[in-house]
Design an enzyme around this catalytic site. Sequence first.
Site, mmCIF file in Angstrom:
data_model
loop_
_atom_site.group_PDB
_atom_site.id
_atom_site.type_symbol
_atom_site.label_atom_id
_atom_site.label_comp_id
_atom_site.label_asym_id
_atom_site.label_seq_id
_atom_site.Cartn_x
_atom_site.Cartn_y
_atom_site.Cartn_z
ATOM 1 C CE LYS A 198 22.026 -31.505 14.211
ATOM 2 N NZ LYS A 198 20.506 -31.622 14.667
ATOM 3 C CE LYS A 237 20.717 -34.086 7.456
ATOM 4 N NZ LYS A 237 20.874 -34.946 8.477
ATOM 5 C CG HIS A 275 11.955 -36.140 13.354
ATOM 6 N ND1 HIS A 275 11.429 -35.942 11.990
ATOM 7 C CD2 HIS A 275 13.127 -36.876 13.088
ATOM 8 C CE1 HIS A 275 12.171 -36.935 11.349
ATOM 9 N NE2 HIS A 275 13.113 -37.337 11.716
ATOM 10 C CG HIS A 303 12.203 -37.533 18.800
ATOM 11 N ND1 HIS A 303 12.764 -36.219 18.523
ATOM 12 C CD2 HIS A 303 13.054 -38.223 17.860
ATOM 13 C CE1 HIS A 303 13.545 -36.219 17.795
ATOM 14 N NE2 HIS A 303 13.662 -37.533 17.070
ATOM 15 C CG HIS A 363 14.469 -42.143 13.371
ATOM 16 N ND1 HIS A 363 13.732 -41.523 14.203
ATOM 17 C CD2 HIS A 363 14.565 -41.484 12.156
ATOM 18 C CE1 HIS A 363 14.051 -40.128 13.783
ATOM 19 N NE2 HIS A 363 14.299 -40.233 12.594
HETATM 20 N N1 LIG Z 1 23.484 -38.006 12.387
HETATM 21 C C1 LIG Z 1 22.282 -37.791 11.811
HETATM 22 O O1 LIG Z 1 21.924 -36.584 11.334
HETATM 23 C C2 LIG Z 1 21.192 -38.712 11.899
HETATM 24 C C3 LIG Z 1 19.718 -38.585 11.238
HETATM 25 C C4 LIG Z 1 19.107 -39.835 11.464
HETATM 26 C C5 LIG Z 1 19.413 -40.853 12.053
HETATM 27 N N2 LIG Z 1 20.412 -41.107 12.697
HETATM 28 C C6 LIG Z 1 20.820 -42.402 13.263
HETATM 29 O O2 LIG Z 1 20.870 -43.453 12.527
HETATM 30 C C7 LIG Z 1 20.672 -44.581 13.123
HETATM 31 C C8 LIG Z 1 19.649 -45.553 12.288
HETATM 32 O O3 LIG Z 1 20.280 -45.771 10.965
HETATM 33 P P1 LIG Z 1 19.940 -46.861 10.452
HETATM 34 O O4 LIG Z 1 18.034 -46.708 10.150
HETATM 35 O O5 LIG Z 1 20.497 -46.933 9.017
HETATM 36 O O6 LIG Z 1 19.928 -48.184 11.031
HETATM 37 P P2 LIG Z 1 21.183 -49.168 11.157
HETATM 38 O O7 LIG Z 1 22.465 -48.627 11.014
HETATM 39 O O8 LIG Z 1 20.973 -49.794 12.467
HETATM 40 O O9 LIG Z 1 21.133 -49.981 9.883
HETATM 41 C C9 LIG Z 1 19.662 -51.049 9.702
HETATM 42 C C10 LIG Z 1 20.077 -52.384 9.811
HETATM 43 O O10 LIG Z 1 20.428 -52.699 8.290
HETATM 44 C C11 LIG Z 1 21.399 -53.523 8.266
HETATM 45 N N3 LIG Z 1 22.052 -53.054 6.855
HETATM 46 C C12 LIG Z 1 22.883 -51.618 6.618
HETATM 47 N N4 LIG Z 1 22.987 -51.625 5.356
HETATM 48 C C13 LIG Z 1 22.471 -52.912 4.758
HETATM 49 C C14 LIG Z 1 22.434 -53.541 3.385
HETATM 50 N N5 LIG Z 1 22.843 -52.579 2.420
HETATM 51 N N6 LIG Z 1 22.045 -54.785 3.114
HETATM 52 C C15 LIG Z 1 21.462 -55.452 4.216
HETATM 53 N N7 LIG Z 1 21.620 -54.922 5.246
HETATM 54 C C16 LIG Z 1 22.064 -53.632 5.832
HETATM 55 C C17 LIG Z 1 22.230 -52.968 9.416
HETATM 56 O O11 LIG Z 1 23.468 -54.209 9.595
HETATM 57 C C18 LIG Z 1 21.144 -53.063 10.630
HETATM 58 O O12 LIG Z 1 20.886 -54.343 10.909
HETATM 59 C C19 LIG Z 1 20.221 -44.243 14.592
HETATM 60 O O13 LIG Z 1 21.074 -44.321 15.633
HETATM 61 C C20 LIG Z 1 19.807 -42.902 14.522
HETATM 62 O O14 LIG Z 1 19.930 -42.153 15.647
HETATM 63 C C21 LIG Z 1 21.335 -40.079 12.731
HETATM 64 ZN ZN LIG Z 2 14.832 -38.795 11.229
#
Ligand SMILES: NC(=O)c1ccc[n+]([C@@H]2O[C@H](COP(=O)([O-])OP(=O)(O)OC[C@H]3O[C@@H](n4cnc5c(N)ncnc54)[C@H](O)[C@@H]3O)[C@@H](O)[C@H]2O)c1
Ligand SMILES: [Zn+2]
Length: 365
Positions: free
Chosen positions: A132, A216, A238, A242, A255
């Site tokens: 997704k 998953k 969720h 949400h 999230h």
């Molecule tokens: N496609 C899907 O199935 C799915 C599922 C769940 C969430 N999402 C999406 O994922 C997003 C959230 O992802 P996230 O929680 O990874 O957030 P993110 O991508 O914003 O990362 C969080 C923070 O961590 C930093 N970061 C990343 N890797 C790092 C590392 N190794 N060391 C230090 N800092 C690091 C990033 O720069 C950012 O500031 C949302 O947009 C959500 O909608 C998608």
């Molecule tokens: Zn989730």
Amino acid sequence: MSTIVVATPVIAGLGALFKSHALAKKTVVLFDEHTRKLYGASLLQTLRDEGFLYKELVVPAKEASKSFSAAYRLYGSMIEADVDRSWNLLAVGGGVVGDLGGFIAASYFRGIPIIQLPTTLLAMTDSSIGGKVAINHPLGKNLIGFFHEAELILIDPSYLATLPLREIYAGMAEVVKYGFIADEPFFTFLDLHFAEIMSLQEPFLTQAIKKSACTKADVVKKDFRETGGLRATLNFGHTFAHGLEKLAEYRYLRHGEAVTIGMVCALFLSHNLGYLDQPSLERGLALLQKFRFPKGLVKRRFLDIDSALLLDAMLSDKKKLDKKLRFVLLKKLGKAFLLEENVEESIVLQSINDGQKFFNGKSAH
Ligand SMILES: NC(=O)c1ccc[n+]([C@@H]2O[C@H](COP(=O)([O-])OP(=O)(O)OC[C@H]3O[C@@H](n4cnc5c(N)ncnc54)[C@H](O)[C@@H]3O)[C@@H](O)[C@H]2O)c1
Ligand SMILES: [Zn+2]
């Protein structure tokens, strides 16, 4: 089906891995500012050593990068660099980079392969898997997107060493979710080794990541387009989450933090509707009790919120389509199902109130 590789260092032998998956050594590498700074130099050096042709792209490290304007700008840079259908895209970052990179890869030149290199716990165990990919629209999150599965998902748990603790907790929420919905022994493992995983101790960390990623992938394999109700069980907690995220303007709650609170409410709802027995409820709550939040966050973003207001937020995007709220409930630990029938609002409100009492330290149960 994606191939998931879990290794440290995962980028060793990247050229051979690409070759074995019929991927050209011509790669657009997408970072956010943080992952570029932390891991860019070594990754790009590896690509040079392995004879890759690459084009580097960087976006700001924020949710706002999952936008059409960001994608549009990146398409331009790719066209200018003569990137064509023979290239692929390597997304190096959390869910933001993974979702944006996947969106661009799905649409550019009618689709090029995407390789995910997740660097957050959430991305390693959830967002990079399942295909997704999406960007946000001003009217809602993740509304514009595709199903575009990654050819390869390259997971290196050592990248988590630089991840802030708050982000590790946020990712851990999804890890714990898999224990709740799919696997009682995994639930018990997480309960026993919560502290070790949170402090990134091996072999617990890698075991937790592998099990989550496989759970998953397995669910997605059986119900790719979410038609059978199975993939929907990944949304345990969720429906509440949400609503909380919406009330927090998608800014003040991670999230995973919303999902942790949402799972507490979903446990109570499962119990209040008579599906989950008292001992299981208590075991579930005891695991969720281990999560830590920034000071004052739960108070501001959950305890100070009227349960009716939260219910309204949960319903807000459903009402227009005359849709009912859909809840994923537990029959027992490790066994989730999607409830098809409508739930009385008073029981949902009661479950939110039970959740608030739990976080206040005076659980009614
Ligand atoms: N496609 C899907 O199935 C799915 C599922 C769940 C969430 N999402 C999406 O994922 C997003 C959230 O992802 P996230 O929680 O990874 O957030 P993110 O991508 O914003 O990362 C969080 C923070 O961590 C930093 N970061 C990343 N890797 C790092 C590392 N190794 N060391 C230090 N800092 C690091 C990033 O720069 C950012 O500031 C949302 O947009 C959500 O909608 C998608
Ligand atoms: Zn989730």
